[in-house]
Design a protein around this motif. Structure first.
Motif, PDB file in Angstrom:
ATOM      1  N   ILE A 166       0.849  -1.154  -0.103  1.00  8.60           N
ATOM      2  CA  ILE A 166      -0.083   0.066  -0.030  1.00  8.60           C
ATOM      3  C   ILE A 166       0.740   1.447   0.103  1.00  8.60           C
ATOM      4  CG2 ILE A 166      -1.556   1.435   1.572  1.00  8.60           C
ATOM      5  CD1 ILE A 166      -3.102  -1.466   2.322  1.00  8.60           C
ATOM      6  N   CYS A 167       1.967   1.266   0.664  1.00 11.29           N
ATOM      7  CA  CYS A 167       2.903   2.551   0.725  1.00 11.29           C
ATOM      8  C   CYS A 167       3.337   2.782  -0.581  1.00 11.29           C
ATOM      9  CB  CYS A 167       3.963   2.281   1.703  1.00 11.29           C
ATOM     10  SG  CYS A 167       3.159   2.262   3.459  1.00 11.29           S
ATOM     11  N   GLN A 168       3.619   1.781  -1.482  1.00 17.95           N
ATOM     12  CA  GLN A 168       4.179   1.820  -2.790  1.00 17.95           C
ATOM     13  C   GLN A 168       3.154   2.352  -3.707  1.00 17.95           C
ATOM     14  OE1 GLN A 168       5.822  -1.995  -4.080  1.00 17.95           O
ATOM     15  NE2 GLN A 168       7.590  -1.683  -2.419  1.00 17.95           N
ATOM     16  N   ILE A 169       1.881   1.854  -3.520  1.00 20.75           N
ATOM     17  CA  ILE A 169       0.817   2.362  -4.380  1.00 20.75           C
ATOM     18  C   ILE A 169       0.213   3.721  -4.040  1.00 20.75           C
ATOM     19  CG2 ILE A 169      -1.804   1.734  -4.695  1.00 20.75           C
ATOM     20  CD1 ILE A 169      -0.290  -0.318  -5.924  1.00 20.75           C
ATOM     21  N   VAL A 170       0.207   4.156  -2.946  1.00 18.08           N
ATOM     22  CA  VAL A 170      -0.397   5.348  -2.437  1.00 18.08           C
ATOM     23  C   VAL A 170       0.436   6.722  -3.093  1.00 18.08           C
ATOM     24  CG1 VAL A 170       0.745   5.905  -0.251  1.00 18.08           C
ATOM     25  CG2 VAL A 170      -1.687   6.418  -0.650  1.00 18.08           C
ATOM     26  N   VAL A 204      -8.582   7.417  -1.732  1.00 19.57           N
ATOM     27  CA  VAL A 204      -8.951   6.010  -1.134  1.00 19.57           C
ATOM     28  C   VAL A 204     -10.715   6.222  -1.078  1.00 19.57           C
ATOM     29  CG1 VAL A 204      -8.802   4.585   0.885  1.00 19.57           C
ATOM     30  CG2 VAL A 204      -6.815   6.049  -0.008  1.00 19.57           C
ATOM     31  N   ALA A 205     -10.951   5.023  -1.638  1.00 17.98           N
ATOM     32  CA  ALA A 205     -12.550   4.880  -1.427  1.00 17.98           C
ATOM     33  C   ALA A 205     -12.580   3.766  -0.147  1.00 17.98           C
ATOM     34  CB  ALA A 205     -13.352   4.227  -2.441  1.00 17.98           C
ATOM     35  N   MET A 206     -13.512   3.826   0.855  1.00 13.67           N
ATOM     36  CA  MET A 206     -13.280   3.048   2.091  1.00 13.67           C
ATOM     37  C   MET A 206     -14.795   2.644   2.258  1.00 13.67           C
ATOM     38  SD  MET A 206     -12.425   4.099   5.897  1.00 13.67           S
ATOM     39  CE  MET A 206     -13.711   4.804   6.513  1.00 13.67           C
ATOM     40  N   ASP A 207     -14.641   1.364   2.597  1.00 13.04           N
ATOM     41  CA  ASP A 207     -15.966   0.577   2.991  1.00 13.04           C
ATOM     42  C   ASP A 207     -15.852  -0.339   4.223  1.00 13.04           C
ATOM     43  OD1 ASP A 207     -18.660  -0.496   2.670  1.00 13.04           O
ATOM     44  OD2 ASP A 207     -17.585  -2.438   1.776  1.00 13.04           O
ATOM     45  N   THR A 208     -16.763  -0.199   5.095  1.00 13.29           N
ATOM     46  CA  THR A 208     -16.740  -0.876   6.398  1.00 13.29           C
ATOM     47  C   THR A 208     -17.814  -2.118   6.562  1.00 13.29           C
ATOM     48  OG1 THR A 208     -17.855   0.646   7.549  1.00 13.29           O
ATOM     49  CG2 THR A 208     -15.613   0.959   7.391  1.00 13.29           C
ATOM     50  N   GLU A 209     -17.500  -3.099   7.179  1.00  7.00           N
ATOM     51  CA  GLU A 209     -18.703  -3.899   7.538  1.00  7.00           C
ATOM     52  C   GLU A 209     -18.732  -4.120   8.977  1.00  7.00           C
ATOM     53  OE1 GLU A 209     -20.639  -5.083   5.146  1.00  7.00           O
ATOM     54  OE2 GLU A 209     -19.428  -4.669   3.437  1.00  7.00           O
ATOM     55  N   GLY A 211     -12.662  -1.965   3.879  1.00  9.76           N
ATOM     56  CA  GLY A 211     -11.852  -2.043   2.686  1.00  9.76           C
ATOM     57  C   GLY A 211     -11.326  -0.829   2.054  1.00  9.76           C
ATOM     58  N   LEU A 212     -10.070  -0.886   1.635  1.00 13.81           N
ATOM     59  CA  LEU A 212      -9.723   0.262   0.905  1.00 13.81           C
ATOM     60  C   LEU A 212      -9.260   0.129  -0.367  1.00 13.81           C
ATOM     61  CD1 LEU A 212      -6.970   1.077   3.615  1.00 13.81           C
ATOM     62  CD2 LEU A 212      -9.268   1.960   3.426  1.00 13.81           C
ATOM     63  N   THR A 232      -7.689  -3.174  -4.207  1.00 12.02           N
ATOM     64  CA  THR A 232      -8.184  -3.162  -3.136  1.00 12.02           C
ATOM     65  C   THR A 232      -7.638  -4.035  -1.927  1.00 12.02           C
ATOM     66  OG1 THR A 232     -10.225  -2.557  -4.472  1.00 12.02           O
ATOM     67  CG2 THR A 232     -10.693  -3.619  -2.163  1.00 12.02           C
ATOM     68  N   TRP A 233      -7.816  -3.600  -0.811  1.00  5.38           N
ATOM     69  CA  TRP A 233      -7.275  -4.431   0.242  1.00  5.38           C
ATOM     70  C   TRP A 233      -8.255  -4.482   1.353  1.00  5.38           C
ATOM     71  CZ3 TRP A 233      -4.074  -2.003  -2.669  1.00  5.38           C
ATOM     72  CH2 TRP A 233      -2.879  -2.578  -3.040  1.00  5.38           C
TER      73      TRP A 233
END
Length: 138
Positions: free
Chosen positions: A42-46, A52-57, A93-94, A109-110
């Motif tokens: 993620i540090c490389q991608i960012v 960032v789109a974020m989703d939570t469950e 989710g990110l 997506t992670w």
């Protein structure tokens, strides 16, 4: 303190079992065993995809606020706040994008999987049923 799950961790939790990796999948499952490696990715991608789109469950609605509220929006906010404060997160989710709205090639997506145990943690039955029908295994 937030605890990441190990695959298969928890008395009744099987959702951490590593599923066969779909080579076309753009989603990476993150558990405690691969957390550091995925943070490095993620540090490389960012650097090139800083949006960032974020989703939570979360496991549903188990409490309702009481009292007087300024508006229905205020009530909805308090409903959300009190349940988020009471319950454990199941998944975060990110997904990463650049300023043009494009996603990186490959994994974009992670999904971070948190410790959650149906025998110990509070949840709303209908919400967990919905999550199970969507593919989350507890």
């Amino acid at each position: 303190m937030v605890h990441m799950s190990q695959p298969g961790e928890g008395e009744d939790m099987e959702r951490g079992q590593d599923l066969p990796m779909d080579e076309n999948s753009r989603i990476r499952e993150v558990w405690s065993h691969n957390l550091e490696d995925e943070f490095k990715q993620i540090c490389q991608i960012v650097t090139e995809y800083p949006y960032v789109a974020m989703d939570t469950e979360f496991p549903g609605v188990v409490a309702r606020p009481i009292g007087d509220f300024k508006s229905s929006s205020d009530y909805q906010y308090q409903l959300l706040r009190c349940n988020v404060d009471l319950l454990k997160i199941i998944q975060l989710g990110l997904t990463f994008f650049n300023k043009e709205g494009e996603m990186p090639q490959g994994i974009c997506t992670w999904q971070f999987n948190f410790k959650f145990n149906l025998s110990e943690d509070m949840y709303a039955e209908e919400s967990v049923d919905l999550l199970q029908n969507s593919g989350i295994q507890f």
